[in-house]
Scaffold this motif. Structure first.
Motif, PDB file in Angstrom:
ATOM      1  N   ASP A   1     -34.090  22.260 -21.421  1.00  0.00           N
ATOM      2  CA  ASP A   1     -35.446  22.081 -21.934  1.00  0.00           C
ATOM      3  C   ASP A   1     -35.925  20.682 -21.522  1.00  0.00           C
ATOM      4  O   ASP A   1     -35.543  19.673 -22.118  1.00  0.00           O
ATOM      5  N   PHE A   2     -36.773  20.636 -20.475  1.00  0.00           N
ATOM      6  CA  PHE A   2     -37.237  19.349 -19.969  1.00  0.00           C
ATOM      7  C   PHE A   2     -38.246  18.696 -20.902  1.00  0.00           C
ATOM      8  O   PHE A   2     -38.430  17.481 -20.869  1.00  0.00           O
ATOM      9  N   GLU A   3     -38.912  19.488 -21.731  1.00  0.00           N
ATOM     10  CA  GLU A   3     -39.881  18.918 -22.678  1.00  0.00           C
ATOM     11  C   GLU A   3     -39.163  18.202 -23.825  1.00  0.00           C
ATOM     12  O   GLU A   3     -39.480  17.070 -24.171  1.00  0.00           O
ATOM     13  N   LYS A   4     -38.181  18.898 -24.425  1.00  0.00           N
ATOM     14  CA  LYS A   4     -37.416  18.302 -25.525  1.00  0.00           C
ATOM     15  C   LYS A   4     -36.292  17.414 -25.018  1.00  0.00           C
ATOM     16  O   LYS A   4     -35.651  16.704 -25.802  1.00  0.00           O
ATOM     17  N   LYS A   5     -36.036  17.503 -23.723  1.00  0.00           N
ATOM     18  CA  LYS A   5     -34.979  16.704 -23.079  1.00  0.00           C
ATOM     19  C   LYS A   5     -33.600  16.966 -23.708  1.00  0.00           C
ATOM     20  O   LYS A   5     -32.891  16.053 -24.129  1.00  0.00           O
ATOM     21  N   VAL A   6     -33.257  18.262 -23.773  1.00  0.00           N
ATOM     22  CA  VAL A   6     -31.940  18.664 -24.264  1.00  0.00           C
ATOM     23  C   VAL A   6     -31.350  19.743 -23.350  1.00  0.00           C
ATOM     24  O   VAL A   6     -32.090  20.478 -22.686  1.00  0.00           O
ATOM     25  N   ILE A   7     -30.027  19.798 -23.324  1.00  0.00           N
ATOM     26  CA  ILE A   7     -29.288  20.795 -22.553  1.00  0.00           C
ATOM     27  C   ILE A   7     -28.549  21.681 -23.544  1.00  0.00           C
ATOM     28  O   ILE A   7     -27.791  21.185 -24.388  1.00  0.00           O
ATOM     29  N   CYS A   8     -28.771  22.979 -23.471  1.00  0.00           N
ATOM     30  CA  CYS A   8     -28.124  23.932 -24.381  1.00  0.00           C
ATOM     31  C   CYS A   8     -26.850  24.470 -23.733  1.00  0.00           C
ATOM     32  O   CYS A   8     -26.914  25.100 -22.669  1.00  0.00           O
ATOM     33  N   ILE A   9     -25.728  24.222 -24.361  1.00  0.00           N
ATOM     34  CA  ILE A   9     -24.437  24.738 -23.869  1.00  0.00           C
ATOM     35  C   ILE A   9     -24.120  26.003 -24.659  1.00  0.00           C
ATOM     36  O   ILE A   9     -23.848  25.947 -25.856  1.00  0.00           O
ATOM     37  N   ASN A  10     -24.192  27.154 -24.021  1.00  0.00           N
ATOM     38  CA  ASN A  10     -23.930  28.407 -24.737  1.00  0.00           C
ATOM     39  C   ASN A  10     -23.151  29.440 -23.936  1.00  0.00           C
ATOM     40  O   ASN A  10     -23.057  30.596 -24.346  1.00  0.00           O
ATOM     41  N   ARG A  11     -22.605  29.026 -22.792  1.00  0.00           N
ATOM     42  CA  ARG A  11     -21.747  29.945 -22.032  1.00  0.00           C
ATOM     43  C   ARG A  11     -20.800  29.134 -21.162  1.00  0.00           C
ATOM     44  O   ARG A  11     -20.975  27.925 -20.994  1.00  0.00           O
ATOM     45  N   SER A  12     -19.814  29.835 -20.602  1.00  0.00           N
ATOM     46  CA  SER A  12     -18.809  29.173 -19.772  1.00  0.00           C
ATOM     47  C   SER A  12     -18.430  30.085 -18.616  1.00  0.00           C
ATOM     48  O   SER A  12     -18.452  31.320 -18.747  1.00  0.00           O
ATOM     49  N   LEU A  13     -18.094  29.486 -17.496  1.00  0.00           N
ATOM     50  CA  LEU A  13     -17.624  30.246 -16.338  1.00  0.00           C
ATOM     51  C   LEU A  13     -16.115  30.414 -16.435  1.00  0.00           C
ATOM     52  O   LEU A  13     -15.386  29.435 -16.539  1.00  0.00           O
ATOM     53  N   SER A  14     -15.668  31.656 -16.410  1.00  0.00           N
ATOM     54  CA  SER A  14     -14.226  31.937 -16.445  1.00  0.00           C
ATOM     55  C   SER A  14     -13.791  32.457 -15.081  1.00  0.00           C
ATOM     56  O   SER A  14     -14.403  33.384 -14.535  1.00  0.00           O
ATOM     57  N   CYS A  15     -12.754  31.839 -14.549  1.00  0.00           N
ATOM     58  CA  CYS A  15     -12.212  32.248 -13.250  1.00  0.00           C
ATOM     59  C   CYS A  15     -10.732  32.560 -13.422  1.00  0.00           C
ATOM     60  O   CYS A  15      -9.964  31.713 -13.868  1.00  0.00           O
TER      61      CYS A  15
END
Length: 416
Positions: A214-228
């Motif tokens: 969110d560039f307006e609120k200037k936050v990064i939402c962490i809600n998933r992960s890459l599994s290999c």
């Protein structure tokens, strides 16, 4: 006409006969309109249940029991991506050393000898600890199922009890600056800056999408992960939920974050246009923030490979500089992707951020994990802080410096 007396466990229900029983934990439920046929089937089912337990009590080995327990009890409680690693961990530990032994014959000494053999073969403490914990669960279930009288894992001596855990290294500010200088012209420059400014896990880095920012609120939402992972030799990359509930979090823009993200987006859009159909991104991996130069997800393998390349170049440059300056070359340490997470936490503590804030930023499940990093930072500052103490005699002089000696004597006499 006299009513027929039905055998135990069988009852009549609207013209049909029903047989129910519980034998050795096995539920039996049969229906038949022919009473005699039902009786026969009922006895066969009960005998089969008895034989099933008798077989387990007398013949089943550890590998067979572990697979049955893991499939029926454990597998549905863990993430799908964890099932294969858990099975593999058992196979190369206790499955390898005592897996063919019958569970009724396994004694604490057998478990102990297996652990000793693992240690001798150079297996890591973490792998042994994980395997023993799972074996304890497995054998405790066997005790509850009346297959064995006691759990043979409860009284063994483990090699990691008296060993200090390996300290997680963090880059110094100088080392961090050197790394970022080295990747200045790399496709992965923004990725390394992002890791240093957020402390995200490498899986969270690989699973991040532009829609999460969110560039307006200037936050990064962490809600998933890459599994290999690899299943039967086939590479498998999927997006999954994060490690724990606490891992789902929002990380605010810090430092030059906005500039870095804008640079990454512009660079990625330009390369996508140049490559066209050659850009590798399936439906699931569309919109990823950090990718390879061909559009593939940034897995742990990719990040580790880029770190090794950067370290190699820094060592080469340091060797040349040392020759030119006629000195010994400085050590350029090896490190891995998780080091950058630890480095971010260290920078937070060095800048006197509160531990609870750092816990929230990192998504730690427990404050104790965060404080463990804080302890490492304090250890490094111990000598510096101790120098502030001085000596007892010096403090005594300072305490009386500037005081009126006559007043001190009068005060002392007044208390006599």
């Amino acid at each position: 006409m006299a009513k027929v007396k039905l055998p135990r466990g069988i009852r009549e229900n609207k013209g049909t006969y029903e047989a129910r029983a519980m034998v050795n934990g096995v539920k039996i439920c049969l229906y038949n309109s022919d009473l005699n046929q039902l009786k026969e089937e009922f006895e066969q089912a009960k005998q089969q249940a008895r034989n099933n337990l008798d077989y387990k009590r007398t013949q089943m080995n550890l590998n067979e029991w572990f697979e049955e327990w893991f499939t029926d009890v454990k597998a549905h409680k863990v993430k799908e991506t964890s099932i294969s690693p858990m099975r593999n961990n058992f196979k190369r530990t206790f499955g390898f050393y005592i897996g063919t032994m019958k569970i009724k014959n396994i004694r604490p000494m057998d478990v102990q000898q297996a652990i000793n053999a693992m240690e001798k073969d150079g297996m890591s403490n973490s792998a042994m600890r994980e395997a023993l914990g799972r074996l304890r669960e497995c054998m405790e279930f066997a005790v509850g199922s009346q297959l064995i009288p006691t759990n043979p894992c409860l009284i063994v001596e483990v090699p990691w009890t008296y060993k200090k855990s390996k300290e997680e290294i963090a880059l110094t500010q100088e080392e961090q600056n050197a790394l970022l200088d080295e990747v200045e012209d790399s496709w992965y420059k923004e990725m390394f800056y992002f890791m240093c400014l957020t402390g995200v896990r490498v899986g969270e880095l690989g699973g991040l999408k532009w829609s999460d920012i969110d560039f307006e609120k200037k936050v990064i939402c962490i809600n998933r992960s890459l599994s290999c992972s690899y299943c039967n030799g086939v590479k498998r990359e999927i997006l999954v939920s994060p490690k724990t509930v606490n891992s789902i979090r929002q990380v605010p823009f810090l430092g030059e974050m906005e500039e870095i993200l804008e640079s990454q987006r512009e660079k990625q859009i330009k390369l996508k246009k140049e490559l066209g159909a050659r850009w590798r991104s399936g439906d699931e991996f569309d919109d990823l923030v950090f990718t390879t130069g061909m559009g593939s997800p940034c897995s742990r393998y990719i990040v580790q490979k880029e770190i090794k390349k950067a370290v190699k170049r820094m060592r080469e440059q340091e060797a040349v500089a040392a020759v030119q300056e006629k000195r010994e070359p400085r050590v350029v340490r090896d490190f891995h992707p998780h080091t950058l997470r630890h480095t971010f936490a260290t920078r937070c503590f060095e800048n006197k951020m509160e531990p609870k804030v750092v816990q929230a930023l990192l998504g730690h499940s427990s404050i104790s994990i965060t404080l463990n990093i804080y302890t490492h930072v304090l250890d490094k500052k111990m000598d510096e802080e101790l120098q502030k103490f001085g000596s007892a005699k010096t403090q005594e002089r300072e305490a009386y410096a500037g005081l009126d000696v006559k007043k001190v004597k009068i005060t002392a006499l007044s208390h006599c």
